[in-house]
Design an enzyme around this catalytic site. Structure first.
Site, mmCIF file in Angstrom:
data_model
loop_
_atom_site.group_PDB
_atom_site.id
_atom_site.type_symbol
_atom_site.label_atom_id
_atom_site.label_comp_id
_atom_site.label_asym_id
_atom_site.label_seq_id
_atom_site.Cartn_x
_atom_site.Cartn_y
_atom_site.Cartn_z
ATOM 1 C CG HIS A 20 -1.840 -1.096 1.353
ATOM 2 N ND1 HIS A 20 -1.705 -2.082 2.296
ATOM 3 C CD2 HIS A 20 -2.948 -1.402 0.646
ATOM 4 C CE1 HIS A 20 -2.697 -2.949 2.170
ATOM 5 N NE2 HIS A 20 -3.459 -2.567 1.171
ATOM 6 C CB SER B 212 -3.938 -7.236 4.477
ATOM 7 O OG SER B 212 -3.739 -5.996 3.834
#
Ligand code: PAF
Length: 289
Positions: free
Chosen positions: A39, A188
């Site tokens: 990210h 994640s």
């Protein structure tokens, strides 16, 4: 400049309108939180001198095909906001479920064709949930540009197609997959791996590299290329392959022969954690980034 955290659509609209009045462009990175360097690299790409950088953090229930996966998805808002602060994000939008879905959603956006294979085959409704929430987020943030990771290659192709097909006034920018030192693609979900499965997981990228090496060597038969990858994965007893396919990178359809660039994509279970990864490969050249 400081990072503002907001939870309502009205607050986003106000902040975005004010940024536009100052002549700034709106740059948008949609996420489900549990932020990592993948990210971070998208945020770095999205941070522009004359830009206002918005990051959304929303674990979108309608894109999960399994309730347990939704429940277990990591939620780390406080750390995520800190992460955004360090990355120079202007606005973090972290809505509640009620803010995003105040009444049952009756309108859905669906991209057909591109969603039939790979993850689309194994996660019914997943891409419909993604394209619906991304459309809602585009409607809320109204960005000039939105940034997506190449790791989720099918998602990227689907979102690009949706934007083209619906003439949405947003440019889609992609960022390369960011990997750990041992090759594991950042995700994640990695934080849910126990140490044993974490040790096994880098075999996924090694398998994709083995497949890409066959393409580099001139292999045209997708079956042969696929077998090269499967041999690597099958040597790792802690991993279970859900799919490993060789498809056209734009249409996400299996190819009959490898004569042009292909996407080699897989989903692999490491214990109860589902990991996806992919590489693009070109005949005579192998992996292309
Ligand atoms: O890639 C993700 O994190 C999600 O699918 C997205 C694009 C934020 C939509 O919920």
């Amino acid at each position: 400049m400081s990072t503002q955290l907001v939870h309502t659509i009205a607050e986003v609209r106000e902040a975005v309108a004010s940024a536009r009045r100052q002549g700034l462009t709106i740059e948008f990175v949609p996420t489900m939180g549990a932020l990592h360097e993948g990210h971070g690299s998208l945020m770095d790409l999205a941070r522009r001198p004359q830009g206002f950088l918005v990051v959304s953090i929303f674990v979108n229930p309608i894109q999960f095909d399994r309730p347990d996966d939704y429940e277990r998805y990591p939620r780390t808002l406080e750390a995520d906001v800190e992460f955004c602060r360090a990355r120079g994000v202007d606005l973090v939008f972290a809505p509640s479920i009620e803010e995003m879905y105040p009444q049952p959603q009756r309108t859905f956006v669906e991209v057909t064709g591109l969603t039939e294979h790979l993850c689309g085959r194994f996660r019914p409704g997943h891409f419909r949930g993604v394209t619906t929430v991304v459309t809602k987020l585009f409607g809320i943030v109204q960005p000039d540009r939105a940034y997506f990771g190449e790791k989720d290659a099918q998602q990227l192709a689907v979102v690009r197609r949706m934007v083209r097909d619906l003439n949405l006034p947003v440019e889609i920018v992609s960022g390369p997959t960011v990997r750990e030192a041992d090759g594991l693609a950042m995700s994640s979900r990695n934080r849910r791996l126990d140490p044993e499965h974490r040790r096994a997981a880098p075999a996924i990228y090694r398998a994709l590299q083995a497949a890409a090496a066959r393409v580099a060597a001139g292999a045209e038969d997708p079956g042969e290329v696929r077998s090269a990858a499967l041999r690597v994965l099958e040597a790792e007893p802690l991993l279970r392959v859900e799919y490993l396919e060789i498809v056209d990178p734009e249409e996400i359809q299996p190819v009959a022969g490898i004569t042009d660039e292909v996407l080699i994509a897989c989903a692999v279970w490491a214990g109860n954690v589902r990991l996806i990864d992919s590489v693009r490969a070109r005949p005579g050249r192998g992996e292309v980034r």
